[in-house]
Scaffold this motif. Structure first.
Motif, mmCIF file in Angstrom:
data_model
loop_
_atom_site.group_PDB
_atom_site.id
_atom_site.type_symbol
_atom_site.label_atom_id
_atom_site.label_comp_id
_atom_site.label_asym_id
_atom_site.label_seq_id
_atom_site.Cartn_x
_atom_site.Cartn_y
_atom_site.Cartn_z
ATOM 1 N N PRO A 92 0.831 -1.209 0.000
ATOM 2 C CA PRO A 92 0.000 0.000 0.000
ATOM 3 C C PRO A 92 0.864 1.256 0.000
ATOM 4 C CG PRO A 92 -0.756 -1.573 1.648
ATOM 5 C CD PRO A 92 0.554 -2.082 1.152
ATOM 6 N N GLY A 93 0.272 2.359 -0.434
ATOM 7 C CA GLY A 93 0.979 3.629 -0.384
ATOM 8 C C GLY A 93 1.410 3.962 1.037
ATOM 9 N N GLY A 94 2.631 4.458 1.193
ATOM 10 C CA GLY A 94 3.135 4.824 2.507
ATOM 11 C C GLY A 94 3.820 3.709 3.253
ATOM 12 N N GLN A 95 3.973 2.545 2.606
ATOM 13 C CA GLN A 95 4.582 1.408 3.292
ATOM 14 C C GLN A 95 6.104 1.438 3.242
ATOM 15 O OE1 GLN A 95 4.112 -0.634 5.812
ATOM 16 N NE2 GLN A 95 2.435 -1.724 4.849
ATOM 17 N N GLY A 96 6.680 2.341 2.463
ATOM 18 C CA GLY A 96 8.133 2.485 2.446
ATOM 19 C C GLY A 96 8.818 1.884 1.231
ATOM 20 N N LYS A 97 8.082 1.632 0.153
ATOM 21 C CA LYS A 97 8.676 1.036 -1.048
ATOM 22 C C LYS A 97 9.743 1.944 -1.648
ATOM 23 C CE LYS A 97 4.784 0.924 -3.237
ATOM 24 N NZ LYS A 97 3.919 1.533 -2.202
ATOM 25 N N THR A 98 9.404 3.221 -1.807
ATOM 26 C CA THR A 98 10.331 4.146 -2.458
ATOM 27 C C THR A 98 11.584 4.350 -1.628
ATOM 28 O OG1 THR A 98 8.481 5.280 -3.546
ATOM 29 C CG2 THR A 98 10.575 6.452 -3.424
ATOM 30 N N ARG A 99 11.438 4.489 -0.318
ATOM 31 C CA ARG A 99 12.615 4.677 0.528
ATOM 32 C C ARG A 99 13.506 3.441 0.518
ATOM 33 N NH1 ARG A 99 13.104 8.533 4.336
ATOM 34 N NH2 ARG A 99 15.252 7.803 4.243
ATOM 35 N N LEU A 100 12.899 2.258 0.497
ATOM 36 C CA LEU A 100 13.682 1.024 0.421
ATOM 37 C C LEU A 100 14.464 0.985 -0.887
ATOM 38 C CD1 LEU A 100 14.398 -1.772 1.605
ATOM 39 C CD2 LEU A 100 12.369 -2.668 0.454
ATOM 40 N N ALA A 101 13.801 1.354 -1.987
ATOM 41 C CA ALA A 101 14.473 1.364 -3.283
ATOM 42 C C ALA A 101 15.586 2.405 -3.316
ATOM 43 C CB ALA A 101 13.456 1.638 -4.392
ATOM 44 N N GLN A 102 15.346 3.566 -2.722
ATOM 45 C CA GLN A 102 16.378 4.605 -2.684
ATOM 46 C C GLN A 102 17.595 4.151 -1.883
ATOM 47 O OE1 GLN A 102 14.336 8.002 -1.051
ATOM 48 N NE2 GLN A 102 13.543 8.652 -3.034
ATOM 49 N N GLN A 196 13.885 -14.691 -21.397
ATOM 50 C CA GLN A 196 14.999 -15.130 -20.550
ATOM 51 C C GLN A 196 15.280 -14.126 -19.421
ATOM 52 O OE1 GLN A 196 18.471 -16.834 -22.542
ATOM 53 N NE2 GLN A 196 17.349 -16.803 -24.487
ATOM 54 N N ILE A 197 14.196 -13.673 -18.798
ATOM 55 C CA ILE A 197 14.283 -12.776 -17.648
ATOM 56 C C ILE A 197 13.668 -13.494 -16.456
ATOM 57 C CG2 ILE A 197 13.557 -10.566 -16.666
ATOM 58 C CD1 ILE A 197 13.407 -9.444 -19.475
ATOM 59 N N ASP A 198 14.425 -13.619 -15.391
ATOM 60 C CA ASP A 198 13.903 -14.230 -14.173
ATOM 61 C C ASP A 198 12.937 -13.253 -13.506
ATOM 62 O OD1 ASP A 198 14.108 -16.391 -12.065
ATOM 63 O OD2 ASP A 198 14.663 -14.636 -10.881
ATOM 64 N N VAL A 199 11.693 -13.678 -13.283
ATOM 65 C CA VAL A 199 10.685 -12.769 -12.735
ATOM 66 C C VAL A 199 10.227 -13.263 -11.365
ATOM 67 C CG1 VAL A 199 9.884 -11.993 -14.991
ATOM 68 C CG2 VAL A 199 8.834 -13.991 -13.952
ATOM 69 N N SER A 200 9.929 -12.301 -10.496
ATOM 70 C CA SER A 200 9.462 -12.637 -9.151
ATOM 71 C C SER A 200 8.641 -11.475 -8.623
ATOM 72 C CB SER A 200 10.647 -12.917 -8.214
ATOM 73 O OG SER A 200 11.526 -11.805 -8.156
ATOM 74 N N THR A 201 7.864 -11.770 -7.599
ATOM 75 C CA THR A 201 7.051 -10.742 -6.963
ATOM 76 C C THR A 201 7.204 -10.849 -5.460
ATOM 77 O OG1 THR A 201 4.814 -9.813 -6.752
ATOM 78 C CG2 THR A 201 4.989 -12.195 -6.895
ATOM 79 N N GLN A 202 7.061 -9.727 -4.779
ATOM 80 C CA GLN A 202 7.196 -9.727 -3.323
ATOM 81 C C GLN A 202 6.364 -8.607 -2.726
ATOM 82 O OE1 GLN A 202 11.226 -9.834 -1.970
ATOM 83 N NE2 GLN A 202 10.650 -10.329 0.117
ATOM 84 N N SER A 203 5.738 -8.909 -1.611
ATOM 85 C CA SER A 203 4.945 -7.929 -0.885
ATOM 86 C C SER A 203 5.757 -7.360 0.271
ATOM 87 C CB SER A 203 3.659 -8.584 -0.359
ATOM 88 O OG SER A 203 2.952 -7.687 0.477
ATOM 89 N N LEU A 204 5.635 -6.069 0.490
ATOM 90 C CA LEU A 204 6.295 -5.420 1.618
ATOM 91 C C LEU A 204 5.267 -5.284 2.736
ATOM 92 C CD1 LEU A 204 9.040 -4.160 2.363
ATOM 93 C CD2 LEU A 204 8.141 -1.962 1.594
ATOM 94 N N GLY A 205 5.479 -6.000 3.822
ATOM 95 C CA GLY A 205 4.497 -6.053 4.895
ATOM 96 C C GLY A 205 4.577 -4.883 5.855
ATOM 97 N N PRO A 206 3.655 -4.828 6.817
ATOM 98 C CA PRO A 206 3.650 -3.743 7.804
ATOM 99 C C PRO A 206 4.824 -3.851 8.763
ATOM 100 C CG PRO A 206 1.985 -5.386 8.352
ATOM 101 C CD PRO A 206 2.525 -5.760 7.003
ATOM 102 N N LEU A 207 5.132 -2.743 9.398
ATOM 103 C CA LEU A 207 6.210 -2.705 10.384
ATOM 104 C C LEU A 207 5.816 -3.505 11.619
ATOM 105 C CD1 LEU A 207 7.007 1.113 10.210
ATOM 106 C CD2 LEU A 207 8.405 -0.723 9.246
ATOM 107 N N ASP A 208 6.794 -4.172 12.216
ATOM 108 C CA ASP A 208 6.554 -4.919 13.449
ATOM 109 C C ASP A 208 6.592 -3.984 14.648
ATOM 110 O OD1 ASP A 208 6.392 -7.353 12.114
ATOM 111 O OD2 ASP A 208 8.557 -7.674 12.203
ATOM 112 N N GLU A 209 5.847 -4.356 15.673
ATOM 113 C CA GLU A 209 5.903 -3.625 16.942
ATOM 114 C C GLU A 209 5.349 -4.507 18.055
ATOM 115 O OE1 GLU A 209 6.931 -0.694 19.549
ATOM 116 O OE2 GLU A 209 7.378 -0.805 17.408
#
Length: 344
Positions: A92-102, A196-209
């Motif tokens: 979801p938006g705001g989960q930190g995808k862009t910061r992780l990529a940066q 000949q491209i290896d493809v995969s998908t992954q979900s970024l889950g919520p922060l633990d607390e």
């Protein structure tokens, strides 16, 4: 050494070395490639005018914190496996995808990788006129970042994957696609099945607390404290000591934790009390945004905005409902509001 001279008369010229440019029939690029670079340091006074600017992932006001397992997994994906690979990272938006990529881009750049970003088509803010040297000669690898990949047309994504940039036999290539959902992914995965491209998908889950006596000692608490210190530095004040209860599900979002830290600092700076829940934090920041527009309007003699805040409210509301529109269609929508203001 490759050299390219790009010039234009009465227009805009953009070129790349070591990659292709794919364009529509009128010459508009389907997408724009540019060398990735961290954003320059943002001015603190400009940030404080509208505090929500400090939450923008591009400015990275709060240092990257947490997500170490996810970051390590991205590094392993880049280092191992076939010569070419693509991963659809969604959350979801705001989960930190862009910061992780940066953060991944920053660390890989330091390890000798060439990092390139791709931005989809019409309406893109173009890089400075001239040439972008994207040649990966001598690089440890190539990382291509594609943000908001779920907004790209499938045909544009397939053109991107055909770019010569990704087809150097001597350079390991990785394409990281960031998205909020997975709806477009099966079709793209099917289109790449014979490439000949290896493809995969992954979900970024919520922060633990953790809850109970250990509350505040997990990822959320650590992220809150780091962000609070960074925001307090921008306000030139001592960070407030109080910490909110971050155990609620709403605070599983990185953005929500950063909002809590920002509101805590802004409220301390203005002598107010920070709301305890996400709804209250959102309303607090919206009020600050509105105040920012009022102040910009009242100081219009100093070269600020001339649109009254009440009119701006209506325009923003209409823009939220309509979404991005071509300029002519957008001007028609604003004219339909009958606000008595000229449109370009």
């Amino acid at each position: 050494m490759s050299e390219q001279h790009v010039s234009a008369t009465g227009g805009f010229a953009y070129g790349v070395i070591g990659a292709d440019i794919h364009v529509f029939g009128d010459g508009t690029p389907l997408y724009v490639l540019r060398r990735w670079a961290p954003a320059p340091e943002a001015d603190s006074q400009w940030l404080r005018q509208q505090p929500s600017r400090m939450l923008h992932a591009r400015f990275a006001v709060a240092p990257f914190t947490g997500r170490q397992d996810e970051l390590a997994a991205r590094h392993a994906w880049c280092a191992d496996g076939p010569q070419r690979a693509a991963r659809w990272l969604h959350a979801p938006g705001g989960q930190g995808k862009t910061r992780l990529a940066q953060q991944l881009a920053t660390e890989l750049s330091g390890q000798g990788w060439k990092v390139v970003s791709a931005v989809e088509g019409p309406g893109t803010v173009l890089p400075p006129p001239g040439s972008q040297d994207l040649t990966p000669d001598g690089a440890a690898g190539l990382l291509l970042l594609v943000d908001y990949a779920d907004r790209w047309p499938l045909t544009t994504l397939t053109w991107l994957f055909s770019n010569a940039l990704l087809h150097r036999p001597d350079v390991r290539a990785r394409v990281l696609l960031l998205a909020r959902g997975t709806d477009p992914w099966p079709a793209l995965r099917g289109a790449l099945a014979s490439e000949q491209i290896d493809v995969s998908t992954q979900s970024l889950g919520p922060l633990d607390e953790p809850s109970g006596p250990a509350a505040g000692q997990g990822e959320r608490g650590a992220m809150f404290r780091v962000a609070r210190a960074a925001f307090a530095q921008r306000y030139a004040i001592t960070a407030p000591a109080d910490e909110p209860d971050l155990a609620a599900d709403d605070f599983g979002l990185v953005l929500a934790v950063h909002m809590a830290a920002l509101v805590a600092v802004d409220a301390a700076a203005s002598g107010r009390r920070a709301p305890p829940d996400l709804a209250g934090l959102t309303l607090y920041l919206l009020d600050r945004e509105h105040l920012g527009w009022v102040l910009l309007y009242e100081r219009r003699g100093a070269g600020r905005i001339t649109l009254p805040p009440a009119v701006m409210n209506r325009v923003v509301f209409a823009a939220t409902l309509s979404g991005a529109q071509p300029q002519e269609r957008g001007a028609s929508l604003v004219d339909a509001l009958e606000i008595g203001q000229p449109t370009p």
